[in-house]
Design a protein around this motif. Structure first.
Motif, mmCIF file in Angstrom:
data_model
loop_
_atom_site.group_PDB
_atom_site.id
_atom_site.type_symbol
_atom_site.label_atom_id
_atom_site.label_comp_id
_atom_site.label_asym_id
_atom_site.label_seq_id
_atom_site.Cartn_x
_atom_site.Cartn_y
_atom_site.Cartn_z
ATOM 1 N N UNK A 169 -3.644 -10.310 -6.547
ATOM 2 C CA UNK A 169 -2.348 -10.054 -7.189
ATOM 3 C C UNK A 169 -1.454 -9.215 -6.295
ATOM 4 N N UNK A 170 -2.039 -8.225 -5.637
ATOM 5 C CA UNK A 170 -1.254 -7.390 -4.735
ATOM 6 C C UNK A 170 -0.663 -8.219 -3.611
ATOM 7 N N UNK A 171 -1.444 -9.123 -3.061
ATOM 8 C CA UNK A 171 -0.938 -9.938 -1.959
ATOM 9 C C UNK A 171 0.123 -10.927 -2.437
ATOM 10 N N UNK B 53 5.821 -3.542 -1.052
ATOM 11 C CA UNK B 53 5.004 -3.114 0.084
ATOM 12 C C UNK B 53 3.555 -3.494 -0.173
ATOM 13 N N UNK B 54 2.944 -4.301 0.679
ATOM 14 C CA UNK B 54 1.535 -4.656 0.453
ATOM 15 C C UNK B 54 0.619 -3.448 0.496
ATOM 16 N N UNK B 55 0.970 -2.447 1.302
ATOM 17 C CA UNK B 55 0.118 -1.256 1.376
ATOM 18 C C UNK B 55 0.150 -0.480 0.066
ATOM 19 N N UNK B 56 1.336 -0.342 -0.545
ATOM 20 C CA UNK B 56 1.429 0.396 -1.806
ATOM 21 C C UNK B 56 0.785 -0.394 -2.935
ATOM 22 N N UNK B 57 0.964 -1.710 -2.927
ATOM 23 C CA UNK B 57 0.306 -2.534 -3.939
ATOM 24 C C UNK B 57 -1.214 -2.437 -3.825
ATOM 25 N N UNK B 58 -1.717 -2.462 -2.611
ATOM 26 C CA UNK B 58 -3.158 -2.324 -2.413
ATOM 27 C C UNK B 58 -3.630 -0.944 -2.849
ATOM 28 N N UNK B 59 -2.820 0.085 -2.581
ATOM 29 C CA UNK B 59 -3.163 1.437 -3.021
ATOM 30 C C UNK B 59 -3.280 1.487 -4.547
ATOM 31 N N UNK B 60 -2.308 0.918 -5.245
ATOM 32 C CA UNK B 60 -2.341 0.909 -6.716
ATOM 33 C C UNK B 60 -3.560 0.143 -7.217
ATOM 34 N N UNK B 61 -3.821 -1.017 -6.611
ATOM 35 C CA UNK B 61 -4.964 -1.826 -7.046
ATOM 36 C C UNK B 61 -6.280 -1.092 -6.844
ATOM 37 N N UNK B 62 -6.438 -0.450 -5.692
ATOM 38 C CA UNK B 62 -7.673 0.274 -5.401
ATOM 39 C C UNK B 62 -7.839 1.476 -6.335
#
Length: 286
Positions: A24-26, A96-105
């Motif tokens: 979803x983040x990607x 931002x993929x990095x912020x989305x990945x941060x939220x997901x993690x």
């Protein structure tokens, strides 16, 4: 051994995150609109020391920067623009993929909670950027987003741009005093603007952060950082200038490894000559 390869970083992220969250983040990260991310405006230097660059620059508390930030924030509130970042207006949200990945993690690691200290988060730009993603967490009272900014910007945020789950502080210590440490620490294109980025990263690690993201990080080849004064365009911040550090990537990854963090994800950005942007997500003990 620190993990520096993009392939190995992605493997770590997949192990840490349920596939549906990372997917979803990607997907959201791919929904970009408008021109690609831009590298800094004209750079003057390099300077021998950070103090010299600061003395030659207007600084982030320049009235021109504060005024432009307030103007765009009000336009966003009134629905006149869809999204702005670094005083650049975009027709759609640029995730931002990095912020989305941060939220997901964070959600995966902490039972569906998102707790972030956002260093250099302006008047809540990163919160606004990801508001749709954060909405389910906000609805459950499971999202806390603390912005650490200059005194002028923090005061502006508190006075005019308050929002559910969003709070503003003018120091790292003040943010920690209000609710304790956060599982996630975000440097949203701000690490390169700090007088001592290494001390900031060490403070985040010592405070117990599990994930540290550096979004749109300004990098330079080699093993030495380089210090400049960045001059902005007149239509962005009125031509105001700020001190900026182009960081060398290998020492940064090595220092993070020394703090107990491995590189979990790396997202490439634009290049121009000897400089480029990259967003890095570090995970403790990965």
């Amino acid at each position: 051994m620190a993990q520096t390869g993009k392939g190995r970083g992605r493997d770590v992220a997949r192990l840490l995150t349920p596939p549906i969250l990372l997917a979803a983040a990607r997907r959201l990260a791919g929904r970009r609109a408008g021109p690609p991310d831009r590298l800094p405006s004209a750079l003057q230097g390099p300077f021998a020391t950070w103090a010299e660059a600061v003395a030659a620059a207007d600084g982030w508390e320049s009235p021109a920067i504060v005024a432009r930030t307030r103007e765009l924030g009000r336009q966003l509130q009134r629905g006149e623009i869809a999204f702005q970042q670094d005083a650049l207006v975009h027709p759609r949200i640029r995730y931002s993929p990095a912020i989305l990945a941060l939220i997901a993690l964070l959600a995966a690691r902490s039972g569906g909670k998102v707790d972030v200290i956002d260093v250099g988060g302006s008047i809540g730009t990163n919160y606004q950027q990801n508001h749709k993603v954060l909405a389910p967490f906000l609805a459950r009272g499971a999202c806390r987003w603390r912005v650490v900014e200059t005194p002028a910007m923090a005061a502006l945020g508190r006075a005019e741009f308050a929002a559910p789950g969003l709070a503003y502080f003018d120091s790292w210590e003040a943010a920690l005093a209000d609710g304790g440490p956060a599982a996630g620490v975000l440097f949203g294109s701000s690490l390169q603007s700090l007088a001592d980025p290494w001390a900031a990263l060490a403070a985040a690690a010592e405070a117990g952060a599990e994930l540290i993201a550096a979004d749109r990080l300004l990098l330079t080849p080699g093993l030495e950082d380089r210090i400049f004064v960045q001059h902005t365009e007149p239509d962005r911040y009125g031509g105001a200038s700020v001190a900026v550090r182009a960081l060398a990537r290998p020492p940064l990854v090595e220092r993070m490894a020394g703090l107990g963090f491995a590189l979990a994800e790396a997202f490439s950005g634009p290049r121009a000559g000897q400089f480029w942007h990259e967003s890095l997500l570090f995970a403790r003990g990965a």
